[in-house]
Design an enzyme around this catalytic site. Sequence first.
Site, PDB file in Angstrom:
ATOM      1  N   HIS A  16       0.836  -1.201   0.000  1.00 51.19           N
ATOM      2  CA  HIS A  16       0.000   0.000   0.000  1.00 51.19           C
ATOM      3  C   HIS A  16       0.875   1.258   0.000  1.00 51.19           C
ATOM      4  O   HIS A  16       0.609   2.211  -0.732  1.00 51.19           O
ATOM      5  CB  HIS A  16      -0.898   0.052   1.250  1.00 51.19           C
ATOM      6  CG  HIS A  16      -1.949  -0.986   1.310  1.00 51.19           C
ATOM      7  ND1 HIS A  16      -2.091  -1.837   2.389  1.00 51.19           N
ATOM      8  CD2 HIS A  16      -2.933  -1.329   0.437  1.00 51.19           C
ATOM      9  CE1 HIS A  16      -3.104  -2.647   2.178  1.00 51.19           C
ATOM     10  NE2 HIS A  16      -3.635  -2.356   1.004  1.00 51.19           N
ATOM     11  N   LYS A  40     -17.355  -6.972   5.712  1.00 48.82           N
ATOM     12  CA  LYS A  40     -16.150  -7.621   6.236  1.00 48.82           C
ATOM     13  C   LYS A  40     -16.081  -7.443   7.745  1.00 48.82           C
ATOM     14  O   LYS A  40     -16.643  -6.526   8.303  1.00 48.82           O
ATOM     15  CB  LYS A  40     -14.896  -7.012   5.604  1.00 48.82           C
ATOM     16  CG  LYS A  40     -14.705  -7.348   4.150  1.00 48.82           C
ATOM     17  CD  LYS A  40     -13.387  -6.793   3.663  1.00 48.82           C
ATOM     18  CE  LYS A  40     -13.126  -7.180   2.205  1.00 48.82           C
ATOM     19  NZ  LYS A  40     -11.836  -6.644   1.746  1.00 48.82           N
ATOM     20  N   ARG A  89      -1.609  -5.971  -8.271  1.00 46.47           N
ATOM     21  CA  ARG A  89      -0.478  -6.833  -7.901  1.00 46.47           C
ATOM     22  C   ARG A  89      -0.151  -7.823  -8.998  1.00 46.47           C
ATOM     23  O   ARG A  89       1.001  -8.114  -9.262  1.00 46.47           O
ATOM     24  CB  ARG A  89      -0.813  -7.608  -6.614  1.00 46.47           C
ATOM     25  CG  ARG A  89      -0.879  -6.751  -5.388  1.00 46.47           C
ATOM     26  CD  ARG A  89      -1.351  -7.559  -4.227  1.00 46.47           C
ATOM     27  NE  ARG A  89      -2.719  -7.984  -4.507  1.00 46.47           N
ATOM     28  CZ  ARG A  89      -3.616  -8.301  -3.593  1.00 46.47           C
ATOM     29  NH1 ARG A  89      -3.282  -8.309  -2.339  1.00 46.47           N
ATOM     30  NH2 ARG A  89      -4.822  -8.646  -3.932  1.00 46.47           N
ATOM     31  N   SER A 127      -3.012  -7.694   2.789  1.00 43.07           N
ATOM     32  CA  SER A 127      -3.337  -7.575   4.210  1.00 43.07           C
ATOM     33  C   SER A 127      -3.726  -8.928   4.791  1.00 43.07           C
ATOM     34  O   SER A 127      -3.393  -9.241   5.937  1.00 43.07           O
ATOM     35  CB  SER A 127      -4.476  -6.568   4.408  1.00 43.07           C
ATOM     36  OG  SER A 127      -4.065  -5.277   4.017  1.00 43.07           O
TER      37      SER A 127
END
Length: 162
Positions: A16, A40, A89, A127
């Site tokens: 990040h 979440k 990514r 994460s």
Amino acid sequence: MRAIYPGSFDPVTYGHLDIIGRSAQLADELIIGVLKNNAKSPLFSLEERVRMLEEVTKNYHNVKIEAFEGLLVDFAKRRKADAVIRGLRAVTDFESELQMAQTNHKLEESVETIFLTTRLEYSYLSSTIVKEVAAFGGDISQFVPEPVEQNIHEKMEERRRV
């Protein structure tokens, strides 16, 4: 140019921070939008995530941290943002990110999406991986800044006691 880099940042990682640093060079003002996602169950509260981001970005003069909920395009309109920054990514990220960008553009034509690819050394990092390694007592110092690492260890210790 005012840009928004949105995410849950639960927790913020070096990946990040790579995108934040590069985005801060592109934008006159970069707003890191910390999403309150009711779908979440985050490790850190919204306030904790904002606080950690403020700590690790304090040396950037043009970066602001703001919590938001709801549609990203609505947040972008309220903040008069010109662009949304999204990190990629791997190729697997592209399909869902493209779909999201196209949906956002359909909802609000004035908001563009800029994709930045993560540096190779962070292409595997998420994460979720950080939390999994930490949960098993692994060394996460290479994944997150020291203040974040400390917060993760404290949170994991709290969970073990419960």
